[in-house]
Write a protein that holds these residues in place. Structure first.
Motif, PDB file in Angstrom:
ATOM      1  N   GLY A   1       0.786  -1.234   0.000  1.00 41.73           N
ATOM      2  CA  GLY A   1       0.000   0.000   0.000  1.00 41.73           C
ATOM      3  C   GLY A   1       0.810   1.271   0.000  1.00 41.73           C
ATOM      4  O   GLY A   1       0.304   2.337   0.326  1.00 41.73           O
TER       5      GLY A   1
ATOM      6  N   ILE B   1       2.994   8.479   0.913  1.00 45.70           N
ATOM      7  CA  ILE B   1       3.939   7.682   1.691  1.00 45.70           C
ATOM      8  C   ILE B   1       5.171   7.306   0.883  1.00 45.70           C
ATOM      9  O   ILE B   1       6.264   7.202   1.410  1.00 45.70           O
ATOM     10  CB  ILE B   1       3.233   6.437   2.232  1.00 45.70           C
ATOM     11  CG1 ILE B   1       4.126   5.708   3.220  1.00 45.70           C
ATOM     12  CG2 ILE B   1       2.798   5.511   1.129  1.00 45.70           C
ATOM     13  CD1 ILE B   1       3.348   4.936   4.216  1.00 45.70           C
ATOM     14  N   ALA B   2       4.994   7.160  -0.419  1.00 50.60           N
ATOM     15  CA  ALA B   2       6.152   6.842  -1.254  1.00 50.60           C
ATOM     16  C   ALA B   2       7.099   8.036  -1.272  1.00 50.60           C
ATOM     17  O   ALA B   2       8.319   7.867  -1.303  1.00 50.60           O
ATOM     18  CB  ALA B   2       5.708   6.496  -2.657  1.00 50.60           C
TER      19      ALA B   2
ATOM     20  N   GLY C   1      -5.179   0.449  -2.942  1.00 53.51           N
ATOM     21  CA  GLY C   1      -5.500   1.674  -2.216  1.00 53.51           C
ATOM     22  C   GLY C   1      -5.603   1.534  -0.714  1.00 53.51           C
ATOM     23  O   GLY C   1      -5.872   2.495  -0.011  1.00 53.51           O
TER      24      GLY C   1
ATOM     25  N   LEU D   1       2.452   2.263  -2.719  1.00 54.70           N
ATOM     26  CA  LEU D   1       2.181   2.779  -4.058  1.00 54.70           C
ATOM     27  C   LEU D   1       0.802   2.255  -4.439  1.00 54.70           C
ATOM     28  O   LEU D   1       0.471   1.125  -4.111  1.00 54.70           O
ATOM     29  CB  LEU D   1       3.196   2.244  -5.070  1.00 54.70           C
ATOM     30  CG  LEU D   1       4.651   2.635  -4.914  1.00 54.70           C
ATOM     31  CD1 LEU D   1       5.511   1.822  -5.866  1.00 54.70           C
ATOM     32  CD2 LEU D   1       4.817   4.102  -5.191  1.00 54.70           C
ATOM     33  N   THR D   2       0.039   3.093  -5.100  1.00 59.80           N
ATOM     34  CA  THR D   2      -1.270   2.610  -5.552  1.00 59.80           C
ATOM     35  C   THR D   2      -1.170   2.266  -7.033  1.00 59.80           C
ATOM     36  O   THR D   2      -0.657   3.076  -7.796  1.00 59.80           O
ATOM     37  CB  THR D   2      -2.334   3.688  -5.366  1.00 59.80           C
ATOM     38  OG1 THR D   2      -2.129   4.290  -4.101  1.00 59.80           O
ATOM     39  CG2 THR D   2      -3.718   3.105  -5.435  1.00 59.80           C
ATOM     40  N   PRO D   3      -1.635   1.085  -7.410  1.00 62.61           N
ATOM     41  CA  PRO D   3      -1.533   0.700  -8.820  1.00 62.61           C
ATOM     42  C   PRO D   3      -2.324   1.666  -9.700  1.00 62.61           C
ATOM     43  O   PRO D   3      -3.381   2.158  -9.300  1.00 62.61           O
ATOM     44  CB  PRO D   3      -2.160  -0.684  -8.881  1.00 62.61           C
ATOM     45  CG  PRO D   3      -2.270  -1.145  -7.485  1.00 62.61           C
ATOM     46  CD  PRO D   3      -2.276   0.047  -6.606  1.00 62.61           C
TER      47      PRO D   3
ATOM     48  N   ALA E   1       0.326   7.825 -11.830  1.00 62.52           N
ATOM     49  CA  ALA E   1       1.017   6.676 -11.246  1.00 62.52           C
ATOM     50  C   ALA E   1       0.323   6.151 -10.002  1.00 62.52           C
ATOM     51  O   ALA E   1       0.695   5.115  -9.469  1.00 62.52           O
ATOM     52  CB  ALA E   1       2.450   7.067 -10.896  1.00 62.52           C
ATOM     53  N   GLY E   2      -0.673   6.857  -9.544  1.00 66.67           N
ATOM     54  CA  GLY E   2      -1.374   6.415  -8.347  1.00 66.67           C
ATOM     55  C   GLY E   2      -0.462   6.339  -7.143  1.00 66.67           C
ATOM     56  O   GLY E   2      -0.558   5.446  -6.312  1.00 66.67           O
ATOM     57  N   GLN E   3       0.440   7.293  -7.090  1.00 68.04           N
ATOM     58  CA  GLN E   3       1.438   7.226  -6.036  1.00 68.04           C
ATOM     59  C   GLN E   3       0.927   7.925  -4.798  1.00 68.04           C
ATOM     60  O   GLN E   3       0.300   8.973  -4.868  1.00 68.04           O
ATOM     61  CB  GLN E   3       2.679   7.923  -6.537  1.00 68.04           C
ATOM     62  CG  GLN E   3       3.870   7.718  -5.678  1.00 68.04           C
ATOM     63  CD  GLN E   3       5.058   8.386  -6.332  1.00 68.04           C
ATOM     64  OE1 GLN E   3       4.920   9.002  -7.369  1.00 68.04           O
ATOM     65  NE2 GLN E   3       6.195   8.280  -5.718  1.00 68.04           N
ATOM     66  N   LYS E   4       1.229   7.348  -3.688  1.00 63.37           N
ATOM     67  CA  LYS E   4       0.746   7.956  -2.452  1.00 63.37           C
ATOM     68  C   LYS E   4       1.811   8.816  -1.817  1.00 63.37           C
ATOM     69  O   LYS E   4       2.994   8.686  -2.094  1.00 63.37           O
ATOM     70  CB  LYS E   4       0.353   6.862  -1.466  1.00 63.37           C
ATOM     71  CG  LYS E   4      -0.992   6.298  -1.762  1.00 63.37           C
ATOM     72  CD  LYS E   4      -1.413   5.466  -0.579  1.00 63.37           C
ATOM     73  CE  LYS E   4      -2.704   4.764  -0.869  1.00 63.37           C
ATOM     74  NZ  LYS E   4      -2.909   3.654   0.038  1.00 63.37           N
TER      75      LYS E   4
END
Ligand SMILES: Nc1ncnc2c1ncn2[C@@H]1O[C@H](COP(=O)(O)OP(=O)(O)OP(=O)(O)O)[C@@H](O)[C@H]1O
Ligand SMILES: Nc1ncnc2c1ncn2[C@@H]1O[C@H](COP(=O)(O)OP(=O)(O)OP(=O)(O)O)[C@@H](O)[C@H]1O
Ligand SMILES: [Mg+2]
Ligand SMILES: [Mg+2]
Lengths: 245, 350, 246, 291, 338
Positions: free
Chosen positions: A57, E324-325, A75, A59-61, E319-322
């Protein structure tokens, strides 16, 4: 898009994921089964760590599905996944430098009852005698390998259902590597599951059930570990060039 | 325009000055303005920095103002008055430092005493009334305090009074214990303190705490309403000379109006602002023109009477340098109130 | 004359004796391996030799010159390179800049570099390194955004940029893909043969050490337990017990 | 000698005040990895809250409680939500500049919205003084010292002896791992700022009688507190007390026996001496190993 | 270093346009506007210097207003003694450079906030010096009537001509800085910021570069001060106090620290925004302060990071990156520097 669940514990279904300016996983499809050690191997920069981060979790795909126990977990936050029994030991430095070894361990098991926590800490200390000698030292003063021991020990405290572990052998002396591998094996044999990334391939294969080789963000090989160990082409798999063009 | 310190180190003084002037301008406008015209006023904050003061002054000049009030800080006035001089615009200032009017600028006018004019009165008081043979001087280390200190030391010398101690404090200083200790060690017949209001209050409190029992003499800023409010009973017994005091009978009305409008007591800076606005009115009416040259000429070397111009509160005279002269007061703080013990006449007979 | 001579290095942290009197020599053209359990003092030894920390006692000579107490800077200027066990790259600079940086201070004068061309003439050499370590495709990304193994490779490449005569490598293989591990070994051997470069290598990868090194030192608890040819060390009972397991 | 003792005592009392303000800095550093340049204004706000409370007829203690509650809400929760959370991961310097802006904003806000003038503020210990061996001591001096001591010890115990305290430190040191271990990062950050809010309220209660309630009262407090914190050791709460008292005492001695003109430079000279000899402060723990 | 050309054509065109605009500005502005524009340029020079120290070399210096004061006093005192501006101002640079070397020394011992406060302390000392050494600096009364210089017999007393002098100096010093940053020195400064430990073991003389970054930064403040004194005609300690040092830091960071044009924009914001907000009367500084906070929250990398921030948010969405990354990346980067 096919949404058939194979009944595996962890599944990646055509997952596309990556970083801000870079797509790393290109329609990655893979799975890992319960009670097994699944080994992820591949060249540097192939996207192994990215697989683990996506699963946990962080990175979100962008597209595709990540499933855990058949449930789509795209997510979800690390906290939620932790509560569901997943634990993650990332690559690199992840300690609380100015806290002592003991306190670092304690924070790994925040949610365990006090007595149990103490017991588990004692177990970890048994496993890594070096940590026992340095119980009250600040984590930042430890040697590279000692720090790695502390990190691995901290993750094992809670005895998670699934443990995602990124290159545990980095910096560890051979004896300790063996110990850690044996321990993971024991966990798997007791019904827990392990998803492990390793560059120390030959050693890791000996303890694993299945091996998945990644190449440029795709799954290139999926074989039982024993089979791969005997594969004369083993070396070719590592020459797989660059992760991304 | 009003170019005053509304932020930075001079905020308290600048705000008072601004409020006073605003009050006067509102009154004047309500009463029909000057020669039938309403006054428009722009407020500009110098942030207590000369560079900004200069910017604000030229901005005011760009906007073709009739007169400029402020700044209060001496450093800022020095900068802004050169600009207003170039543009032939009368500039009223609240500053007390001697060098302000020493520049030979025909457009600068004070609203309060030049330190070199106020200090003789204090020195006289210490020499004749207190019969002090030695005095310890405490001052705040900024242009205001330093200027006052230089002036009083000179005057004391002229009267053969020994300066037993010369103690500087920092602007905004909180802990006064070492200063008070030095004051006590000086063992003089009297203390002359010349600090800003806040620091005066702290000094008085610490003097009281350490049991100082000699006469404490000062100027306006040692016994203003604010000081008494902040220092409480520790201010009792303080005496000295003030040019302007909200407690003198002449200012009672003004005081009441100010308090009503701004929910705070006015101090000398408030009076200065108020006075400046009315002074401008008087000058314009005398000159019958809003031209800067004419206004300045109307003020130089001339006197204005309260009976003709009620807003100026006290009769005043300007000399050719723009220094002001008027009656002043000897006061003493008793039971948390400033009491006027004597009126002192103007220095020069005009 | 040996290229490096280390005499009786000691470093104590509170109650812990990290290094307790270590001595050895490195001959010109030699590749020396250093092994030992975790916390046996290998990294501390490196840091003491390189002036990264100040040892409590001991003497270090490089090419006959006493360099005890010298700073990492002086050593680098003398031609001693190193890599780090923990990732140490310039995270915000591009990989190419990382490499150029590693060499740029080794030619010209301090003031001269103020007016020198931006790459100070190292662009080609940097390109060579990029090809060698298969990092070409990420050459213009900030080094901090590379994968662990890639950063490790950058660190190694940086050590070789200024063509040092002696390089101290601290676990160069950790996290590096096996195929590149082989490549790295070949590179070291080649540099060693062609240019006579000397190396000291800390590694837990026994395969690598045993194939590469001419001589191996095994440390335990801050002291040298055994020194010898790789075969000797491999067969040494004490070493087996303390370190290798079976 | 009496004079000397008097100076020493006033210095210690002043130092206790510096220490209380410094404590907030060390807390935010240890538990949130942040430097708050608006910390002085954080002390000023509760002071004004209490002033307003009292002007509405509340007694001092009730105004204090109201001020604490408001502080937790505004300086704790709102500050965390609107400034700290959005700026996580954007680097200390950006946060520093944001708090600088906040400091200007809050000061000017109070000035424009309330008043530019200093206001008197009652002391909970009253104005009484007593004499001991010729030295005049006021009850508020003693009170400030006692409170400062209690707060320092309390905070130190909390941060180092409780698991929540350590979790807070963990979050500051490595948010990523804290998250990966399931520590509730957001809650820990809130705790940090809530505790800070209480600290500044107590500080305001104790120091405003001396400093006077004024919109820019924070300027002076903030700076001295910083030096005190660093002299004592930024990563150690007890250091704040030691540093504060050292600065207070030496300032007084310098003001009386050396030159008052350079009194303000004393903290600095001491500070330089300390960082050159012991860069981590007198009680600070040494930096982490670097390689 | 990919770029082979000095400037892209687009960049060049924009720069030319901006310079042209600056040349024609005086024709359109009244005294006030011109004065403000000149003051802005003076701040830009100073902020460029601070950007070198803080933005490029990563050393938290909070003594910049102090350096500027030294420059201003040097020029004022020398000009009062009858020495020409053209001798006094290089002296100001030299003295500030030397002082920068001295004040850079703590940077060799301490880092981050420790360094910030060490330098802040120096600034405090400088102000105390300006205030107390009346024989030299005029103390709290300051130095008045500082004349503007002549240029080969041409008087620069008028606002417009002085403006062009300041503009010319700004451009010259801007170009010098750009050249410096392109040289290996620029990369060495960046190395200092990113990972001093690694830098030292690759042969980067961190002592020398640290001191130079301080000294050059200070020299820029020095020339800014040398222009400030004749611009205002009067100096006293207040403008060189710590609150202005903090303001300089704000300029650099709000504009975009470590970006060449950051200070240009930052100085404009810190100086001109309050001016534009003046219509808010009493509230203008409050609004300014809160605006600064909002800007930092919105663009923590400074205004010039706007483009990247936008690209980043787009890419991130893709990229759907959060968050937290990002934290993870920051943690690795920190791990690498720690
Ligand atoms: N935080 C990041 N930001 C941007 N790009 C990243 C980031 N982390 C990794 N990458 C890029 O993603 C790609 C895959 O990285 P990843 O860490 O998954 O590789 P890996 O297979 O784990 O390699 P290694 O064996 O070296 O650890 C690499 O090309 C790397 O440059
Ligand atoms: N700064 C320090 N403070 C306290 N102890 C330290 C410090 N540095 C090292 N040590 C201790 O000294 C011992 C030797 O550390 P060192 O890093 O040299 O080990 P190493 O042989 O490199 O181990 P590894 O193989 O795990 O990297 C360790 O027990 C370590 O905890
Ligand atoms: Mg990886
Ligand atoms: Mg090591």
């Amino acid at each position: 898009m096919p949404k058939k669940s194979s009944g595996a514990l962890i599944e990646f279904d055509k997952v596309v994921a990556g970083y801000t300016h870079l797509t790393v996983l290109n329609e990655m499809t893979l799975d890992a089964r319960k009670g097994e050690i699944t080994l992820l191997i591949g060249p540097n920069g192939a996207g192994k760590s990215t697989v683990l981060k996506t699963l946990f979790g962080m990175l979100t795909p962008r597209s595709g599905e990540v499933r855990f126990n058949g449930e789509v977990i795209n997510g979800r936050t690390p906290r939620q996944l932790l509560a569901e029994g997943m634990a993650f030991v990332p690559q690199g430095r992840n300690l609380f430098g100015s806290l002592s070894v003991l306190h670092n361990l304690e924070l790994g098991g925040l949610h365990l009852p006090k007595a149990l926590l103490r017991e588990r800490i004692a177990e970890v200390m048994e496993l890594f005698p070096r940590l026992k000698q340095r119980t009250d030292s600040r984590a930042a003063s430890l040697s590279g390998g000692e720090q790695k021991q502390l990190e691995v020990g901290r993750a094992l405290l809670v005895k998670p259902e699934v443990i995602l572990i990124d290159e545990p052998s980095i910096g560890l002396a051979p004896i300790i590597v063996q110990d850690v591998m044996k321990l993971l094996r024991k966990l798997a044999d007791s019904g827990k599951s392990v998803l492990m990334v390793e560059q120390n391939v030959r050693t890791a294969l000996k303890y694993s059930d299945r091996a998945l080789a990644l190449e440029m963000g795709r799954l290139a090989v999926d074989k039982p570990a024993a089979e791969l160990l005997d594969d004369p082409n083993l070396n070719r798999l590592f020459l797989g060039g660059h992760a991304n063009k | 325009a009003q170019v005053v310190e509304l932020s930075g180190g001079g905020t308290a003084a600048g705000s008072q000055y601004r409020n006073g002037a605003k009050l006067a301008i509102n009154e004047i406008n309500a009463a029909g303005g000057i020669m039938g015209k309403k006054i428009e006023s722009i407020e500009m904050d110098t942030q207590s920095q000369p560079a900004i003061a200069k910017a604000m002054t030229v901005k005011a000049i760009d906007e073709k103002v009739t007169a400029i009030f402020g700044p209060v800080f001496s450093g800022s006035i020095l900068v802004s008055q050169t600009e207003s001089q170039k543009a032939n615009i009368p500039n009223f200032t609240g500053g007390e430092a001697s060098n302000v009017t020493a520049q030979g600028n025909p457009y600068i006018f004070r609203s309060s005493f030049n330190q070199s004019m106020g200090m003789p009165k204090v020195a006289n008081y210490m020499a004749t009334d207190l019969k002090a043979k030695s005095v310890v001087v405490a001052y705040v280390n900024n242009d205001f305090g330093k200027g006052g200190r230089d002036a009083i030391v000179k005057e004391l010398g002229a009267r053969n009074i020994k300066v037993a101690g010369d103690i500087s404090t920092d602007p905004g200083q909180v802990d006064m214990s070492s200063a008070v200790l030095r004051i006590k060690q000086a063992n003089a017949d009297a203390l002359f303190a010349y600090l800003n209001e806040e620091e005066s209050a702290r000094l008085l409190k610490e003097l009281r705490k350490q049991g100082y029992d000699k006469p404490m003499v000062g100027e306006t800023t040692l016994m203003g309403a604010k000081v008494i409010e902040l220092a409480g009973t520790a201010a009792n017994g303080v005496r000295g000379h003030v040019g302007l005091t909200a407690d003198a009978p002449a200012f009672k009305d003004f005081s009441a109006k100010y308090e009503k409008e701004f929910k705070a007591k006015p101090d000398h800076n408030g009076i200065k602002g108020y006075f400046s606005a009315y002074m401008l009115k008087a000058a314009i009416e005398k000159a019958k023109s809003t031209d800067g040259k004419a206004i300045a000429a109307a003020m130089k070397n001339s006197c204005f009477k309260v009976k003709d111009n009620p807003g100026i509160l006290l009769d005043v005279c300007f000399d050719d340098k723009g220094d002001i002269d008027r009656e002043s007061f000897l006061v003493e703080v008793k039971n948390g109130k400033q009491e006027v013990t004597a009126m002192l006449p103007m220095i020069n007979k005009h | 004359m040996s290229i490096l001579s280390v005499r009786d290095i000691k470093k104590i942290y509170g109650a812990i004796q990290a290094v307790g009197g270590v001595s050895f020599d490195v001959e010109p053209g030699e590749i020396l391996g250093v092994i030992g359990p975790n916390g046996s003092g290998k990294t501390t030894l490196f840091n003491s030799i390189l002036g990264q920390i100040k040892p409590d006692a001991g003497k270090v000579e490089f090419e006959g010159k006493d360099i005890s107490g010298g700073s990492p800077l002086e050593l680098s200027r003398l031609g001693v390179g190193r890599t780090f066990q923990n990732l140490q790259v310039f995270g915000k600079l591009s990989l190419r800049d990382n490499l150029i940086l590693a060499a740029q201070e080794h030619t010209g004068t301090f003031w001269g570099r103020m007016f020198a061309s931006p790459d100070n003439g190292f662009a080609d050499r940097a390109q060579e390194m990029l090809d060698l370590f298969r990092l070409n495709h990420v050459a213009d990304l900030p080094a901090g955004s590379l994968s662990y193994g890639q950063q490790k490779l950058v660190d190694i490449a940086m050590a070789f940029m200024p063509k040092p005569r002696l390089v101290l490598l601290d676990e160069p293989c950790a996290g590096v893909n096996p195929s590149l591990v082989d490549g790295l070994r070949e590179l070291l051997v080649e540099l060693n043969k062609k240019q006579g470069g000397s190396f000291i290598v800390i590694e837990h990868n026994m395969d690598f050490i045993m194939k590469l090194c001419h001589r191996v030192v095994c440390m335990v608890e801050g002291k040298v337990l055994a020194v010898g040819k790789p075969e000797e060390i491999q067969g040494n009972r004490a070493v087996l017990e303390a370190y290798l397991g079976n | 000698m009496t004079d000397f003792m008097q100076l020493l005592l006033s210095g210690v009392a002043m130092g206790a005040i510096y220490a209380m303000a410094a404590l907030g800095f060390t807390l935010l550093w240890q538990a949130a990895g942040t430097i708050n340049f608006a910390q002085g204004e954080f002390v000023m706000l509760p002071a004004f809250a209490m002033l307003i409370g009292m002007s509405m007829g509340l007694p001092l203690w009730a105004s204090f409680i109201v001020a604490v509650a408001l502080s937790i809400l505004v300086l704790g929760a709102a500050f965390k939500k609107w400034i700290v959370d959005p700026m996580r991961g954007s680097g200390v310097v950006s946060v520093v500049v944001a708090t600088l802006g906040l400091s200007i904003g809050l000061k000017s806000f109070v000035k424009a919205g309330y008043s530019a003038e200093p206001h008197p503020f009652p002391s909970i210990f009253g104005d009484e003084v007593f004499k001991l061996a010729g030295v005049t001591i006021s009850y508020s001096d003693v009170g400030a010292l006692v409170f400062a001591g209690l707060m320092v010890v309390g905070l130190q115990m909390f941060l180092n002896k409780t698991i929540t305290g350590r979790a807070m430190q963990a979050v500051a040191q490595n948010t990523f791992s804290a998250e990966a271990l399931g520590i509730n990062v957001k809650r820990m950050i809130f705790y940090t700022f809530a505790i800070n809010a209480i600290l500044v309220s107590v500080t305001a209660l104790l120091i405003t009688p001396t400093y006077l309630a004024k919109f820019d009262m924070g300027d002076n407090i903030g700076l001295k507190a910083f030096f005190a914190a660093i002299i004592g050791g930024f990563n150690n709460s007890r250091g704040a007390l030691l540093g504060g008292i050292l600065v207070g005492v030496l300032e007084n001695l310098a003001g009386a026996y050396l030159t008052p003109a350079y009194k303000d430079g004393v903290a600095l000279v001491l500070f330089l001496a300390v960082i050159l000899v012991k860069p981590d402060g007198l009680l600070g723990t040494p930096q982490e190993r670097k390689v | 270093m990919k770029k082979t050309t000095l400037l892209s054509t687009q960049h060049l065109a924009l720069l030319t346009l901006a310079l042209l605009a600056m040349c024609f500005a005086p024709a359109l502005l009244k005294t006030y506007g011109l004065y403000l524009l000149t003051l802005w340029l003076v701040y830009v020079i100073a902020a460029m210097g601070l950007n070198l120290t803080v933005g490029y070399a990563g050393l938290k210096s909070l003594c910049h207003a102090g350096f500027m004061g030294v420059g201003a006093y040097t020029v004022a005192i020398m000009m009062k003694a009858g020495i020409s501006f053209w001798i006094a101002s290089p002296m100001a640079i030299v003295i500030c450079f030397a002082l920068g070397l001295v004040i850079g020394f703590p940077a060799l011992r301490v880092q981050l906030h420790y360094l910030g406060f060490a330098t802040l302390g120096f600034n405090l000392l400088l102000v105390l010096f300006f205030r107390n050494e009346e024989w030299l600096t005029g103390g709290t009364f300051g130095i008045q009537n500082i004349k503007r210089p002549d240029f080969f017999g041409v008087s620069l007393e008028s606002n417009t001509s002085f403006y062009f002098l300041v503009l010319a100096i700004t451009v010259i010093f801007g170009v010098l800085l750009a050249l410096l940053l392109r040289s290996p020195w620029g990369r060495a400064f960046a190395a200092l910021r990113d990972n001093p430990i690694r830098a030292e073991s690759t042969g980067v003389n961190i002592t020398a570069y640290t001191l130079m970054s301080f000294a050059i930064g200070a020299a820029y403040a020095g020339i800014a001060g040398a222009l400030f004194a004749p611009l205002v005609n009067f100096i006293e300690p207040a403008p060189f106090g710590i609150s202005n040092s903090l303001l300089f830091l704000m300029m650099v960071v709000i504009g975009g620290s470590g970006r060449f044009y950051g200070p240009v924009l930052g100085a404009a914001i810190a100086l001109l925004l309050p001016e534009y907000l003046r219509f808010l009367k009493d509230w203008y500084l409050a609004v300014f302060g809160f605006t600064a906070v909002a800007m930092m929250i919105w663009l923590p990398g400074g205004l010039l990071s706007m483009k990247e921030a936008w690209q980043l948010s787009q890419a991130k969405r893709a990229a759907g990156q959060k968050q937290i990354a990002e934290v993870a990346a920051a943690a690795t980067a920190k791990g690498a520097t720690a």
